[in-house]
Design a protein around this motif. Structure first.
Motif, PDB file in Angstrom:
ATOM      1  N   MET A  78      48.219  79.715 -68.283  1.00 30.50           N
ATOM      2  CA  MET A  78      47.853  81.159 -68.257  1.00 30.50           C
ATOM      3  C   MET A  78      46.766  81.457 -67.593  1.00 30.50           C
ATOM      4  O   MET A  78      45.652  80.832 -67.577  1.00 30.50           O
ATOM      5  N   ASN A  79      46.591  82.867 -66.997  1.00 33.24           N
ATOM      6  CA  ASN A  79      45.280  83.159 -66.523  1.00 33.24           C
ATOM      7  C   ASN A  79      44.906  84.646 -67.267  1.00 33.24           C
ATOM      8  O   ASN A  79      45.603  85.398 -67.640  1.00 33.24           O
ATOM      9  N   PHE A  80      43.506  84.405 -67.765  1.00 30.33           N
ATOM     10  CA  PHE A  80      43.264  85.683 -68.345  1.00 30.33           C
ATOM     11  C   PHE A  80      41.609  85.569 -68.270  1.00 30.33           C
ATOM     12  O   PHE A  80      40.873  84.671 -67.718  1.00 30.33           O
ATOM     13  N   VAL A  81      41.108  86.677 -68.769  1.00 29.16           N
ATOM     14  CA  VAL A  81      39.627  86.800 -68.748  1.00 29.16           C
ATOM     15  C   VAL A  81      39.088  87.185 -70.204  1.00 29.16           C
ATOM     16  O   VAL A  81      39.763  88.086 -70.717  1.00 29.16           O
ATOM     17  N   ALA A  82      38.265  86.193 -70.985  1.00 32.12           N
ATOM     18  CA  ALA A  82      37.944  86.456 -72.327  1.00 32.12           C
ATOM     19  C   ALA A  82      36.588  87.421 -72.227  1.00 32.12           C
ATOM     20  O   ALA A  82      35.803  86.888 -71.386  1.00 32.12           O
ATOM     21  N   PHE A  83      36.245  88.644 -72.813  1.00 28.54           N
ATOM     22  CA  PHE A  83      35.096  89.276 -72.770  1.00 28.54           C
ATOM     23  C   PHE A  83      34.563  89.556 -74.146  1.00 28.54           C
ATOM     24  O   PHE A  83      35.197  89.641 -75.037  1.00 28.54           O
ATOM     25  N   ASP A  84      33.087  89.882 -74.182  1.00 31.80           N
ATOM     26  CA  ASP A  84      32.538  90.152 -75.211  1.00 31.80           C
ATOM     27  C   ASP A  84      31.229  91.248 -74.908  1.00 31.80           C
ATOM     28  O   ASP A  84      30.593  90.980 -74.115  1.00 31.80           O
ATOM     29  N   ALA A 121      37.935  82.670 -75.738  1.00 28.37           N
ATOM     30  CA  ALA A 121      38.889  82.099 -74.728  1.00 28.37           C
ATOM     31  C   ALA A 121      39.497  80.829 -75.178  1.00 28.37           C
ATOM     32  O   ALA A 121      40.635  80.270 -74.926  1.00 28.37           O
ATOM     33  N   GLU A 122      38.346  79.827 -75.827  1.00 25.32           N
ATOM     34  CA  GLU A 122      38.731  78.468 -76.532  1.00 25.32           C
ATOM     35  C   GLU A 122      39.805  79.016 -77.691  1.00 25.32           C
ATOM     36  O   GLU A 122      40.742  78.012 -77.836  1.00 25.32           O
ATOM     37  N   ILE A 123      39.769  79.760 -78.202  1.00 27.13           N
ATOM     38  CA  ILE A 123      40.603  79.864 -79.505  1.00 27.13           C
ATOM     39  C   ILE A 123      42.151  80.470 -78.854  1.00 27.13           C
ATOM     40  O   ILE A 123      43.132  79.896 -79.293  1.00 27.13           O
ATOM     41  N   LEU A 124      42.194  81.331 -77.932  1.00 25.17           N
ATOM     42  CA  LEU A 124      43.437  81.617 -77.202  1.00 25.17           C
ATOM     43  C   LEU A 124      44.079  80.329 -76.549  1.00 25.17           C
ATOM     44  O   LEU A 124      45.192  79.879 -76.610  1.00 25.17           O
ATOM     45  N   LEU A 125      43.042  79.505 -76.053  1.00 26.76           N
ATOM     46  CA  LEU A 125      43.862  77.994 -75.144  1.00 26.76           C
ATOM     47  C   LEU A 125      44.267  77.353 -76.362  1.00 26.76           C
ATOM     48  O   LEU A 125      45.445  76.636 -76.112  1.00 26.76           O
ATOM     49  N   LYS A 126      43.621  77.195 -77.457  1.00 26.28           N
ATOM     50  CA  LYS A 126      44.236  76.319 -78.404  1.00 26.28           C
ATOM     51  C   LYS A 126      45.333  76.958 -79.057  1.00 26.28           C
ATOM     52  O   LYS A 126      46.316  76.158 -79.331  1.00 26.28           O
ATOM     53  N   GLN A 127      45.458  78.167 -79.275  1.00 26.62           N
ATOM     54  CA  GLN A 127      46.739  78.974 -79.718  1.00 26.62           C
ATOM     55  C   GLN A 127      47.924  78.510 -78.776  1.00 26.62           C
ATOM     56  O   GLN A 127      48.790  78.347 -79.100  1.00 26.62           O
ATOM     57  N   LEU A 128      47.594  78.765 -77.203  1.00 27.38           N
ATOM     58  CA  LEU A 128      48.594  78.492 -76.526  1.00 27.38           C
ATOM     59  C   LEU A 128      49.081  77.123 -76.431  1.00 27.38           C
ATOM     60  O   LEU A 128      50.450  76.809 -76.366  1.00 27.38           O
ATOM     61  N   GLU A 129      48.396  76.211 -76.488  1.00 26.30           N
ATOM     62  CA  GLU A 129      48.743  74.688 -76.734  1.00 26.30           C
ATOM     63  C   GLU A 129      49.525  74.453 -77.898  1.00 26.30           C
ATOM     64  O   GLU A 129      50.656  73.725 -77.878  1.00 26.30           O
TER      65      GLU A 129
END
Length: 179
Positions: free
Chosen positions: A1-7, A154-162
């Motif tokens: 998946m491609n995305f940009v996490a921002f804060d 970003a790492e949260i979403l990556l873990k959720q995707l995994e």
């Protein structure tokens, strides 16, 4: 998946007072780039916000204002983009209110809020960024540092995707601003 996490971090309680921004770029489920910038919000700082993020007025004096930064990042916020934030309503509103304060038309973009995905996918005592990171073994270096927070998001979403797959995550996507 491609995305940009921002804060964003803000100088005060007003949503148009962005004083720092970070982007963490993910392509093919890998973090490939990051951007961090202090921002001169051209407004007063509230001591409560300083206590949270540690950014003081003298630190942003020579920083760009948001209208100077926007041309370098606007391509991440398009109708084809996926943007991710932890508590996305806050960060999206900071983006839009800040742009409006410079008479720049806010963009439409696709959003996933990792507070909502986490609330749905986990049974945790709360859905704060540091709580989720602790439970998912994600190293959140300095909470309320925009770069560290965007990386953690970003790492949260990556873990959720995994763990759950993209089909479980896609229903959380919505267009901002909502139409």
């Amino acid at each position: 998946m491609n995305f940009v996490a921002f804060d964003f971090e803000t100088a005060n309680a007003k949503r148009n007072s962005a004083c720092s921004l970070a982007l963490t770029v993910v392509q093919n489920n890998q973090i490939v780039d990051e951007l961090y910038s202090l921002i001169n919000p051209k407004t007063d700082f509230d001591y409560r916000n300083i206590a949270i993020h540690g950014i003081k007025p003298q630190m942003v004096v020579d920083s760009p204002d948001f209208s100077e930064l926007w041309p370098h990042i606007e391509n991440f916020f398009t109708t084809e983009s996926l943007v991710v934030a932890h508590n996305a309503p806050f960060d999206c509103s900071v983006l839009c209110r800040t742009l409006e304060s410079y008479n720049i038309e806010p963009p439409h973009f696709n959003v996933i809020d990792t507070v909502k995905t986490s609330r749905s996918l986990y049974d945790l005592p709360d859905n704060k960024l540091d709580t989720i990171c602790e439970n998912l073994d994600i190293n959140l270096k300095h909470h309320h540092n925009a770069l560290d927070d965007s990386q953690a998001c970003a790492e949260i979403l990556l873990k959720q995707l995994e763990c759950f797959g993209p089909e479980k995550i896609k229903p959380f996507t919505y267009t901002y601003p909502r139409r």
